[in-house]
Write a protein that holds these residues in place. Structure first.
Motif, short mmCIF file in Angstrom:
data_model
loop_
_atom_site.label_atom_id
_atom_site.label_comp_id
_atom_site.label_asym_id
_atom_site.label_seq_id
_atom_site.Cartn_x
_atom_site.Cartn_y
_atom_site.Cartn_z
N VAL A 35 87.32 6.80 43.88
CA VAL A 35 87.44 8.13 43.30
C VAL A 35 86.74 9.08 44.25
N PHE A 36 87.47 10.10 44.73
CA PHE A 36 86.95 10.89 45.84
C PHE A 36 87.19 12.38 45.64
N SER A 37 86.38 13.16 46.32
CA SER A 37 86.54 14.60 46.29
C SER A 37 87.86 15.00 46.96
N ILE A 51 91.87 7.92 43.41
CA ILE A 51 91.88 8.97 42.40
C ILE A 51 91.15 10.19 42.96
N PRO A 52 91.88 11.27 43.27
CA PRO A 52 91.21 12.48 43.75
C PRO A 52 90.63 13.29 42.59
N LEU A 53 89.46 13.92 42.83
CA LEU A 53 88.80 14.75 41.81
C LEU A 53 88.37 16.07 42.42
N ASP A 54 88.31 17.10 41.57
CA ASP A 54 87.63 18.32 41.97
C ASP A 54 86.14 18.01 42.06
N ASP A 55 85.45 18.70 42.99
CA ASP A 55 84.01 18.47 43.14
C ASP A 55 83.26 19.74 42.77
N GLY A 56 83.30 20.06 41.48
CA GLY A 56 82.61 21.24 40.98
C GLY A 56 82.23 21.04 39.53
N GLU A 57 81.40 21.92 38.99
CA GLU A 57 80.90 21.75 37.62
C GLU A 57 82.02 21.66 36.59
N GLN A 58 83.17 22.30 36.87
CA GLN A 58 84.26 22.26 35.91
C GLN A 58 84.81 20.85 35.71
N VAL A 83 84.09 0.11 41.61
CA VAL A 83 84.41 1.53 41.54
C VAL A 83 83.57 2.22 42.61
N ILE A 84 84.23 2.96 43.48
CA ILE A 84 83.55 3.61 44.61
C ILE A 84 83.68 5.12 44.47
N ALA A 85 82.56 5.80 44.46
CA ALA A 85 82.52 7.26 44.35
C ALA A 85 82.25 7.84 45.73
N VAL A 86 83.17 8.66 46.21
CA VAL A 86 83.01 9.30 47.52
C VAL A 86 83.09 10.81 47.32
N GLY A 87 81.94 11.49 47.43
CA GLY A 87 81.96 12.93 47.21
C GLY A 87 80.58 13.48 46.97
N GLY A 88 80.55 14.68 46.42
CA GLY A 88 79.30 15.35 46.12
C GLY A 88 78.76 14.96 44.76
N GLY A 89 77.79 15.73 44.29
CA GLY A 89 77.08 15.37 43.07
C GLY A 89 77.95 15.24 41.86
N THR A 90 78.93 16.12 41.70
CA THR A 90 79.81 16.04 40.54
C THR A 90 80.59 14.74 40.53
N VAL A 91 81.19 14.38 41.64
CA VAL A 91 81.95 13.14 41.73
C VAL A 91 81.05 11.94 41.43
N ALA A 98 81.86 6.93 34.30
CA ALA A 98 83.07 6.15 34.03
C ALA A 98 82.84 4.67 34.33
N SER A 99 82.18 4.39 35.45
CA SER A 99 81.92 3.00 35.83
C SER A 99 81.03 2.30 34.81
N SER A 100 80.09 3.04 34.24
CA SER A 100 79.13 2.43 33.31
C SER A 100 79.73 2.10 31.95
#
Length: 347
Positions: A35-37, A51-58, A83-91, A98-100
């Motif tokens: 899951v990445f920014s 899985i692409p995600l927005d990387d912002g508070e929204q 599950v691998i998270a690639v991005g900033g704090g929001t991601v 989600a992983s937990s």
């Protein structure tokens, strides 16, 4: 390159700093959901689900977490998968949550791509999303099995983003690590020029400082982990008061100034601590007052957010106050007393 391990409660956390993240992730044996920014190009990365995600508070919303879980469920991911998270704090926050909760926990790998993520958000196992306008109300403590910090992400990082992350680094130096304070004082030009050796030193010390606290008090049950929240009670209130328009790092910077002043006024800080806080923040050109934030901050909303702070216990807020540079003390501040100090600071 530096690598080390820390045992946090029942989990071993492997940390790698300065290695190519694609090479490191491709060496993992097993199915991988990445899951990445959205603003990243993942060239050469092997994955079974992207899985692409927005990387912002929204994006820090429960609906985002459920969307990730739905995609993993449809692809048949099980508890042996990653599950691998690639991005900033929001991601990192959203993917960790989600992983937990998916199948009560899949193996999590954090790859922070921002400086703030490298020194703070990607470390320590806190996950979460915002709820009813309040930051991180829904979340879990869930340690990543691996943290991969690839410093090359910082080469194209805007200086403004580096500054935002420096607020968290300065926080460690003020409360936990005088040697880091001295290093930051002497190496400002190298750090802000993104000298890789200087950044590696800053990231390494920050990760060690944070994990050193987390392994003593993973779930904030002993009153030790609250030291990582220095500046955050007022800082989170500033974020809420601006409808989350003020960046986290800048809100925390002003929050540290306010909380250091409160500590001094209540008699817990040695003389000169406030000046030391102000000096280092100004050295790195970070904001030290609300009027430097460039956004309207509703004092009413901010004070309301303080009442919802997760550190409130029995009408008081557990606060980490710097007593001298590199040292701190827990103080339980009555909620109304804190609101009074905060109102003065936020005007």
């Amino acid at each position: 390159m530096r690598s080390f391990q820390e045992q946090v409660c029942c989990s071993q956390v492997d940390v790698v700093i300065g290695k190519d993240y694609v090479e490191e992730l491709n060496s993992i044996n097993g199915r991988k959901a990445v899951v990445f920014s959205k603003n990243l190009k993942l060239e050469g990365l092997e994955a079974d689900l992207l899985i692409p995600l927005d990387d912002g508070e929204q994006a820090k919303d429960l609906s985002t977490v459920l969307s990730i879980a739905r995609e993993m469920f449809e692809k048949g991911f099980d508890r042996g998968d990653y599950v691998i998270a690639v991005g900033g704090g929001t991601v990192l926050d959203v993917v960790g949550f989600a992983s937990s909760i998916y199948l009560r926990g899949l193996k999590l790998v954090n790859v922070p791509t921002t400086f703030l993520g490298m020194v703070d958000a990607g470390i320590g196992g806190k996950t979460g999303v915002n709820f009813q306008g309040i930051k991180n109300v829904l979340g879990t403590f869930y340690q990543p099995s691996k943290i991969v910090i690839d410093l090359k992400f910082l080469r194209t990082l805007p200086i403004e983003e580096l500054k935002k992350g420096m607020a968290e680094v300065i926080k460690y130096s003020l409360t936990l690590d005088k040697e880091l304070y001295d290093y930051l004082s002497l190496n400002k030009d190298r750090v802000m020029a993104k000298d890789e050796d200087a950044l590696e030193e800053v990231v390494y010390r920050s990760v060690k400082d944070k994990l050193g606290v987390v392994k003593q008090d993973e779930r904030e049950e002993k009153g030790i982990r609250i030291v990582l929240n220095f500046g955050h009670t007022i800082g989170h209130a500033i974020e809420a008061g601006s409808d989350f328009k003020v960046p986290h790092g800048y809100a925390i910077s002003v929050g540290m100034v306010c909380e250091a002043k409160i500590a001094e006024e209540m008699g817990y800080s040695e003389e000169g601590v406030v000046e030391d806080v102000l000096w280092l923040l100004q050295l790195y050109n970070l904001p030290i007052s609300v009027d430097q934030l460039g956004q309207n901050v509703s004092v009413e909303k901010a004070l309301k957010a303080i009442g919802k702070d997760k550190k409130v216990r029995g009408g008081a807020v557990m606060m980490p106050f710097p007593t001298r540079i590199g040292d701190w003390k827990r103080v339980d501040v009555p909620l109304e007393t804190l609101r009074g100090f905060a109102e003065q600071c936020l005007k």
